[in-house]
Structures are given as structure tokens and as C-alpha cells.
Design a protein around this motif. Structure first.
Motif, PDB file in Angstrom:
ATOM      1  N   CYS A  16      28.575 -21.352 -26.686  1.00  0.00           N
ATOM      2  CA  CYS A  16      28.409 -21.247 -28.134  1.00  0.00           C
ATOM      3  C   CYS A  16      27.106 -20.512 -28.434  1.00  0.00           C
ATOM      4  N   ALA A  17      27.172 -19.487 -29.269  1.00  0.00           N
ATOM      5  CA  ALA A  17      25.986 -18.712 -29.620  1.00  0.00           C
ATOM      6  C   ALA A  17      25.039 -19.509 -30.513  1.00  0.00           C
ATOM      7  N   GLY A  18      25.517 -20.612 -31.066  1.00  0.00           N
ATOM      8  CA  GLY A  18      24.675 -21.414 -31.957  1.00  0.00           C
ATOM      9  C   GLY A  18      23.925 -22.517 -31.239  1.00  0.00           C
ATOM     10  N   CYS A  19      24.575 -23.162 -30.261  1.00  0.00           N
ATOM     11  CA  CYS A  19      23.952 -24.336 -29.628  1.00  0.00           C
ATOM     12  C   CYS A  19      24.025 -24.316 -28.112  1.00  0.00           C
ATOM     13  N   ALA A  60      21.617 -23.378 -35.726  1.00  0.00           N
ATOM     14  CA  ALA A  60      22.651 -22.382 -35.438  1.00  0.00           C
ATOM     15  C   ALA A  60      22.288 -21.010 -36.007  1.00  0.00           C
ATOM     16  N   HIS A  61      21.707 -20.978 -37.201  1.00  0.00           N
ATOM     17  CA  HIS A  61      21.363 -19.688 -37.811  1.00  0.00           C
ATOM     18  C   HIS A  61      20.373 -18.911 -36.943  1.00  0.00           C
ATOM     19  N   ARG A  62      19.337 -19.619 -36.504  1.00  0.00           N
ATOM     20  CA  ARG A  62      18.318 -18.959 -35.668  1.00  0.00           C
ATOM     21  C   ARG A  62      18.938 -18.491 -34.352  1.00  0.00           C
ATOM     22  N   SER A  63      19.744 -19.336 -33.759  1.00  0.00           N
ATOM     23  CA  SER A  63      20.326 -18.995 -32.451  1.00  0.00           C
ATOM     24  C   SER A  63      21.232 -17.772 -32.544  1.00  0.00           C
ATOM     25  N   VAL A  64      22.063 -17.701 -33.579  1.00  0.00           N
ATOM     26  CA  VAL A  64      22.968 -16.543 -33.647  1.00  0.00           C
ATOM     27  C   VAL A  64      22.187 -15.264 -33.931  1.00  0.00           C
ATOM     28  N   VAL A  65      21.107 -15.353 -34.701  1.00  0.00           N
ATOM     29  CA  VAL A  65      20.297 -14.150 -34.948  1.00  0.00           C
ATOM     30  C   VAL A  65      19.647 -13.675 -33.647  1.00  0.00           C
ATOM     31  N   LEU A  66      19.123 -14.623 -32.866  1.00  0.00           N
ATOM     32  CA  LEU A  66      18.524 -14.246 -31.581  1.00  0.00           C
ATOM     33  C   LEU A  66      19.583 -13.665 -30.646  1.00  0.00           C
TER      34      LEU A  66
END
Ligand SMILES: [Zn+2]
Length: 209
Positions: A16-19, A60-66
Motif C-alpha cells: 500500500c502506497a499509504g501505509c 496516507a496523504h504524506r505517504s502517497v506524495v512521497l
């Protein structure tokens, strides 16, 4: 690069790109988190128009942006494009932004966009299916923003935002960025567009730091 990136996403085990949970591109919990309605935010350097953010620079927002920026993850860029489209629909329905505005990706240096296999914010904008005008870019010699004070960033950015091509006459533009921190990039972008006759009713960022 695009084809190779897509192939790698098919072949490599997915998390998962978020977590980071093993399994899908984005797990159900992260999909729910990303679907939260955008909120008005107030960066210290105001771009003179309302700024909306899809979420905080966390979770999740930060993770998907990274993931979008650092890992060349084209599938994530497409997914975030759909999330952005939903946020724009929501703001249009509320009357916060006019219908059908052109999306203008916040400027990046040409060298950094190349290094990431294309500017991720521009790719997200295109994935919304809306009209996109990537007319802004950043001069190569812009100092590293993270080393500057807010006042220095503002002065630095005002001189660094360049126009690749003039926006269409009387175009209505929404500036889109991945992360809004001080607001200096958005301010420089809005001022540049206004100076060339565009209307800029709002800015939207994927995350607000
Ligand atoms: Zn997740």
C-alpha cells in the motif's frame, strides 16, 4: 520509462502506497483517508486566493506524495489524479471554485521533473481528465527552499517562477501543487498568472504541511 515503470509495478510485490501494508496499491483504509473532502488552509505567505488541501502532510496523504515523487510510481500518480478530480468536483459543487477551470501544475525545475520520469503533479493533473496547462517552471538556480526563511523564500520564489507560454487569454486557472508549506511557491505562481491576464480563483494542494 513509463512502460518500464508500469511493468515493474506488475511484476514486483505490491505494498500500500499509504501505509506499507502488503497487498493492493492502496488499502481500503488509506482509500477512505484519501477520499476526505478538501479543507481550506492558510499558509503564512498568502497567494491572495483561497488555498485548499486534500489532507495534512501526514499519514496516507504524506505517504502517497512521497511515493509519487520519489519512487516514480505511475500507478499512484494516476490514483491521486482520481482523488484530485473528486476534490475538484466537491469544490465546484460547493461553489468554492468555478466549473471547468484549467489546472496549472505548480512549477518545478526542468531537471527535477526529468529525474522523476515526468513531473508527478502534472501527471496527476492529466489523470483528472481535465484541461491542464503546464505553463509554469522554476529557474534552475533557485536556492534550496528548505534552507531559507519565509521572507527569503518569498523573494526567491517571486523571481524564480517563469512562464513557458502565456495562459490562454482570460483563462481561469487553478494552481495545483503536491505540498503547500509556506505558500511562497503558490504566491509566486498566482502572481505570474495574474500578471499575464489569467484569472486564478484558487489553489489546491495534495497536502498541507
Ligand atoms: Zn494503506
Amino acid at each position: 520509462m513509463g512502460v518500464l515503470g508500469d511493468l515493474a509495478e506488475l511484476v514486483l510485490p505490491r505494498r500500500c502506497a499509504g501505509c506499507g501494508a502488503p497487498g493492493e496499491l492502496l488499502c481500503p483504509a488509506c482509500r477512505v483517508a484519501l477520499a476526505a473532502p478538501p479543507q481550506r488552509v492558510f499558509p503564512p505567505t498568502s497567494p491572495h486566493v483561497p488555498v485548499f488541501a486534500l489532507g495534512p502532510y501526514a499519514g496516507a496523504h504524506r505517504s502517497v506524495v512521497l511515493e509519487m515523487k520519489e519512487r516514480d510510481n505511475l500507478a499512484v500518480r494516476r490514483y491521486v489524479g482520481a482523488v484530485l478530480a473528486g476534490a475538484l468536483d466537491y469544490l465546484e459543487a460547493r461553489g468554492d471554485i468555478p466549473h471547468g477551470a484549467t489546472l496549472v501544475p505548480a512549477p518545478t525545475r526542468p531537471s527535477s521533473a526529468r529525474a522523476r520520469g515526468g513531473d508527478p503533479v502534472a501527471q496527476c493533473c492529466r489523470a483528472t481528465g481535465r484541461h491542464v496547462a503546464p505553463v509554469l517552471w522554476l529557474a534552475e538556480r533557485t536556492a534550496d527552499q528548505s534552507q531559507l526563511t519565509a521572507a527569503q523564500r518569498r523573494a526567491n520564489m517571486a523571481g524564480a517562477v517563469r512562464l513557458r507560454a502565456a495562459p490562454e487569454p482570460a483563462a481561469t486557472c487553478i494552481v495545483v501543487d503536491d505540498v503547500v508549506t509556506t505558500g511562497a511557491t503558490l504566491q509566486g505562481s498566482v502572481e505570474k498568472l495574474l500578471a499575464h491576464g489569467a484569472e486564478v480563483p484558487a489553489c489546491i494542494a495534495l497536502c498541507a504541511a
